[in-house]
Design a protein around this motif. Structure first.
Motif, PDB file in Angstrom:
ATOM      1  N   VAL A  37      65.939  -8.422  13.777  1.00  0.00           N
ATOM      2  CA  VAL A  37      67.057  -7.765  14.474  1.00  0.00           C
ATOM      3  C   VAL A  37      67.724  -8.699  15.574  1.00  0.00           C
ATOM      4  O   VAL A  37      67.164  -9.537  16.125  1.00  0.00           O
ATOM      5  CB  VAL A  37      66.528  -6.513  15.335  1.00  0.00           C
ATOM      6  CG1 VAL A  37      65.578  -7.160  16.366  1.00  0.00           C
ATOM      7  CG2 VAL A  37      67.483  -5.487  15.614  1.00  0.00           C
ATOM      8  N   ASP A  38      69.070  -8.209  15.654  1.00  0.00           N
ATOM      9  CA  ASP A  38      69.902  -8.842  16.742  1.00  0.00           C
ATOM     10  C   ASP A  38      70.387  -8.204  17.739  1.00  0.00           C
ATOM     11  O   ASP A  38      71.075  -7.290  17.389  1.00  0.00           O
ATOM     12  CB  ASP A  38      71.180  -9.765  16.130  1.00  0.00           C
ATOM     13  CG  ASP A  38      72.084 -10.510  17.019  1.00  0.00           C
ATOM     14  OD1 ASP A  38      71.632 -10.692  18.137  1.00  0.00           O
ATOM     15  OD2 ASP A  38      73.035 -10.644  16.723  1.00  0.00           O
ATOM     16  N   LEU A  39      69.418  -7.989  18.800  1.00  0.00           N
ATOM     17  CA  LEU A  39      69.620  -7.163  20.042  1.00  0.00           C
ATOM     18  C   LEU A  39      70.947  -7.516  20.788  1.00  0.00           C
ATOM     19  O   LEU A  39      70.849  -8.643  21.349  1.00  0.00           O
ATOM     20  CB  LEU A  39      68.420  -7.144  20.821  1.00  0.00           C
ATOM     21  CG  LEU A  39      67.299  -6.419  20.294  1.00  0.00           C
ATOM     22  CD1 LEU A  39      66.169  -6.572  21.246  1.00  0.00           C
ATOM     23  CD2 LEU A  39      67.668  -4.860  19.573  1.00  0.00           C
ATOM     24  N   GLY A  40      71.953  -6.546  21.119  1.00  0.00           N
ATOM     25  CA  GLY A  40      73.189  -6.952  21.565  1.00  0.00           C
ATOM     26  C   GLY A  40      74.120  -7.981  20.886  1.00  0.00           C
ATOM     27  O   GLY A  40      74.557  -9.014  21.276  1.00  0.00           O
ATOM     28  N   CYS A  41      74.307  -7.499  19.680  1.00  0.00           N
ATOM     29  CA  CYS A  41      74.804  -8.131  18.712  1.00  0.00           C
ATOM     30  C   CYS A  41      76.432  -8.560  18.920  1.00  0.00           C
ATOM     31  O   CYS A  41      77.118  -9.365  18.382  1.00  0.00           O
ATOM     32  CB  CYS A  41      74.672  -7.514  17.280  1.00  0.00           C
ATOM     33  SG  CYS A  41      75.526  -5.909  17.014  1.00  0.00           S
ATOM     34  N   GLY A  42      77.181  -7.634  19.979  1.00  0.00           N
ATOM     35  CA  GLY A  42      78.437  -7.599  20.202  1.00  0.00           C
ATOM     36  C   GLY A  42      79.313  -7.524  19.121  1.00  0.00           C
ATOM     37  O   GLY A  42      78.901  -6.950  18.027  1.00  0.00           O
ATOM     38  N   PRO A  43      80.285  -8.569  18.692  1.00  0.00           N
ATOM     39  CA  PRO A  43      81.049  -8.352  17.590  1.00  0.00           C
ATOM     40  C   PRO A  43      80.592  -8.786  16.436  1.00  0.00           C
ATOM     41  O   PRO A  43      81.367  -9.003  15.161  1.00  0.00           O
ATOM     42  CB  PRO A  43      82.653  -9.053  18.025  1.00  0.00           C
ATOM     43  CG  PRO A  43      81.906  -9.986  19.112  1.00  0.00           C
ATOM     44  CD  PRO A  43      80.885  -9.404  19.725  1.00  0.00           C
ATOM     45  N   THR A  89      67.414  -0.785  25.844  1.00  0.00           N
ATOM     46  CA  THR A  89      66.206   0.007  26.702  1.00  0.00           C
ATOM     47  C   THR A  89      65.465   0.834  26.117  1.00  0.00           C
ATOM     48  O   THR A  89      64.109   0.819  26.095  1.00  0.00           O
ATOM     49  CB  THR A  89      66.991   0.600  28.012  1.00  0.00           C
ATOM     50  OG1 THR A  89      67.760  -0.227  28.571  1.00  0.00           O
ATOM     51  CG2 THR A  89      65.757   0.990  28.824  1.00  0.00           C
ATOM     52  N   HIS A  90      65.845   1.520  25.094  1.00  0.00           N
ATOM     53  CA  HIS A  90      65.173   2.598  24.278  1.00  0.00           C
ATOM     54  C   HIS A  90      64.873   2.148  22.725  1.00  0.00           C
ATOM     55  O   HIS A  90      64.421   3.071  22.309  1.00  0.00           O
ATOM     56  CB  HIS A  90      66.053   3.962  24.353  1.00  0.00           C
ATOM     57  CG  HIS A  90      66.467   4.455  26.069  1.00  0.00           C
ATOM     58  ND1 HIS A  90      65.267   4.639  26.687  1.00  0.00           N
ATOM     59  CD2 HIS A  90      67.426   4.449  26.189  1.00  0.00           C
ATOM     60  CE1 HIS A  90      66.041   4.932  28.034  1.00  0.00           C
ATOM     61  NE2 HIS A  90      67.415   4.942  27.734  1.00  0.00           N
ATOM     62  N   TRP A  91      65.401   1.221  22.174  1.00  0.00           N
ATOM     63  CA  TRP A  91      65.450   0.608  20.936  1.00  0.00           C
ATOM     64  C   TRP A  91      63.899   0.284  20.638  1.00  0.00           C
ATOM     65  O   TRP A  91      63.278  -0.076  21.394  1.00  0.00           O
ATOM     66  CB  TRP A  91      66.376  -0.585  20.626  1.00  0.00           C
ATOM     67  CG  TRP A  91      65.916  -1.262  19.674  1.00  0.00           C
ATOM     68  CD1 TRP A  91      66.541  -0.696  18.190  1.00  0.00           C
ATOM     69  CD2 TRP A  91      65.107  -2.242  19.191  1.00  0.00           C
ATOM     70  NE1 TRP A  91      66.006  -1.547  16.998  1.00  0.00           N
ATOM     71  CE2 TRP A  91      65.048  -2.229  17.592  1.00  0.00           C
ATOM     72  CE3 TRP A  91      64.060  -2.807  19.807  1.00  0.00           C
ATOM     73  CZ2 TRP A  91      64.273  -3.256  17.104  1.00  0.00           C
ATOM     74  CZ3 TRP A  91      63.607  -3.831  19.356  1.00  0.00           C
ATOM     75  CH2 TRP A  91      63.417  -4.097  17.649  1.00  0.00           C
ATOM     76  N   THR A  92      63.558   0.772  19.476  1.00  0.00           N
ATOM     77  CA  THR A  92      62.238   0.640  18.755  1.00  0.00           C
ATOM     78  C   THR A  92      62.535   0.382  17.242  1.00  0.00           C
ATOM     79  O   THR A  92      63.314   0.954  16.743  1.00  0.00           O
ATOM     80  CB  THR A  92      61.153   1.261  19.073  1.00  0.00           C
ATOM     81  OG1 THR A  92      59.750   0.849  18.672  1.00  0.00           O
ATOM     82  CG2 THR A  92      61.160   2.596  18.805  1.00  0.00           C
ATOM     83  N   SER A  93      61.752  -0.686  16.604  1.00  0.00           N
ATOM     84  CA  SER A  93      61.951  -0.857  15.147  1.00  0.00           C
ATOM     85  C   SER A  93      61.043   0.218  14.398  1.00  0.00           C
ATOM     86  O   SER A  93      59.881   0.447  14.779  1.00  0.00           O
ATOM     87  CB  SER A  93      61.812  -2.118  14.784  1.00  0.00           C
ATOM     88  OG  SER A  93      61.761  -2.180  13.590  1.00  0.00           O
ATOM     89  N   ASP A  94      61.361   0.549  13.311  1.00  0.00           N
ATOM     90  CA  ASP A  94      60.644   1.381  12.467  1.00  0.00           C
ATOM     91  C   ASP A  94      59.366   0.546  11.698  1.00  0.00           C
ATOM     92  O   ASP A  94      58.602   1.212  11.256  1.00  0.00           O
ATOM     93  CB  ASP A  94      61.356   2.055  11.520  1.00  0.00           C
ATOM     94  CG  ASP A  94      62.319   3.405  12.000  1.00  0.00           C
ATOM     95  OD1 ASP A  94      61.833   3.718  13.174  1.00  0.00           O
ATOM     96  OD2 ASP A  94      63.353   3.397  11.495  1.00  0.00           O
ATOM     97  N   GLU A  95      59.785  -0.802  11.571  1.00  0.00           N
ATOM     98  CA  GLU A  95      58.940  -1.587  10.878  1.00  0.00           C
ATOM     99  C   GLU A  95      58.697  -2.704  11.712  1.00  0.00           C
ATOM    100  O   GLU A  95      59.610  -3.381  12.462  1.00  0.00           O
ATOM    101  CB  GLU A  95      59.320  -2.108   9.509  1.00  0.00           C
ATOM    102  CG  GLU A  95      60.673  -2.694   9.664  1.00  0.00           C
ATOM    103  CD  GLU A  95      61.324  -2.820   8.253  1.00  0.00           C
ATOM    104  OE1 GLU A  95      62.036  -3.669   7.894  1.00  0.00           O
ATOM    105  OE2 GLU A  95      61.303  -1.944   7.265  1.00  0.00           O
TER     106      GLU A  95
END
Length: 259
Positions: A37-43, A89-95
């Motif tokens: 995952v790339d958090l804050g991926c922007g464009p 802030t609220h993100w979580t991964s399903d795997e």
């Protein structure tokens, strides 16, 4: 007014902005299978580079900005990357993941002590946390933002502006990570970007640190605010003999492998 991030403004200095992300990626060697995952991926420009580095892995780009996600979807629609609008802030991964990557985004998130532990929970054993954040405290352009936004004529507009979080210290980071990770690598780098243009520092910061302020102003006030900011930073960043401007940016890098 809703805070809006503008991909076209952010990408004006794409090559220079990408350098820290590329430096971070060059030090990451994944030691387990799984997604990224790339958090804050922007464009999505860095997300695409991540995909090119690990083409067989599931990759998701996360950003809170509808404008940024829309731009990424449009530009990289054939890249087999998943795009999701979400608040880190609220993100979580399903795997459980092999890599949680974030370039120049987590400075906007408070309570890093809590955040880092939450991000680690999304990693598999031997999964990697790779983070880069700018350290803007005491840099001229940030001091100019604070000076201008604190003036009585402007302060009334900015009472609820989310501030960049530069408070966490390296020893605190290590203490948070050391109980859960091994191979912890933390370093800082100063970048000196050689920029062209009438007021390139303003153009650079307009796509990042100034966005929360500009989003709260009407069009006429925005122009006045930007003109006043330009005057400040042009004095703080005088042009070189060749008419170019040197912008110093300080960056903090963290790579840690989960036990």
């Amino acid at each position: 007014m809703t805070q809006k991030w503008k991909p076209e403004t952010y990408l004006i200095y794409e090559k220079d902005r990408s350098r820290p992300a590329l430096d971070l990626l060059s030090q990451i060697d994944l030691d387990t299978d799984g997604g990224i995952v790339d958090l804050g991926c922007g464009p999505g420009n860095i997300t695409k580079i991540i995909k090119d580095s690990w083409p067989d892995r599931k990759l998701t780009g996360i950003d809170i900005s509808e404008e940024m996600i829309s731009e990424a979807k449009k530009k990289y629609q054939k890249s087999n990357i998943c795009w999701e609008k979400a608040d880190i802030t609220h993100w979580t991964s399903d795997e459980k993941l092999a890599l949680v990557f974030s370039n120049a985004a987590l400075q906007w998130i408070p309570n890093h002590e809590v955040l880092f532990l939450k991000l680690l929970k999304n990693l598999k054993s031997k999964g990697t946390l790779g983070i880069q954040v700018p350290i803007t405290k005491k840099l001229y352009f940030q001091e100019a933002i604070h000076k201008l936004s604190s003036l009585p004529k402007w302060a009334k507009y900015f009472e609820n502006v989310k501030q960049i979080n530069n408070s966490i210290k390296v020893n605190q980071i290590y203490q948070i990570l050391s109980s859960h990770c091994k191979d912890i690598n933390i370093w800082k780098t100063n970048y000196y970007h050689v920029l062209t243009g009438n007021s390139p520092v303003t153009e650079w910061i307009k796509g990042t640190g100034l966005t929360p302020y500009l989003s709260l102003l009407s069009r006429p006030d925005k122009k006045i605010f930007l003109d006043e900011y330009k005057q400040l930073v042009n004095n703080l960043y005088p042009k070189q003999e060749d008419k170019k401007t040197i912008l110093k940016m300080k960056r903090l890098f963290i790579i840690a492998r989960k036990k």
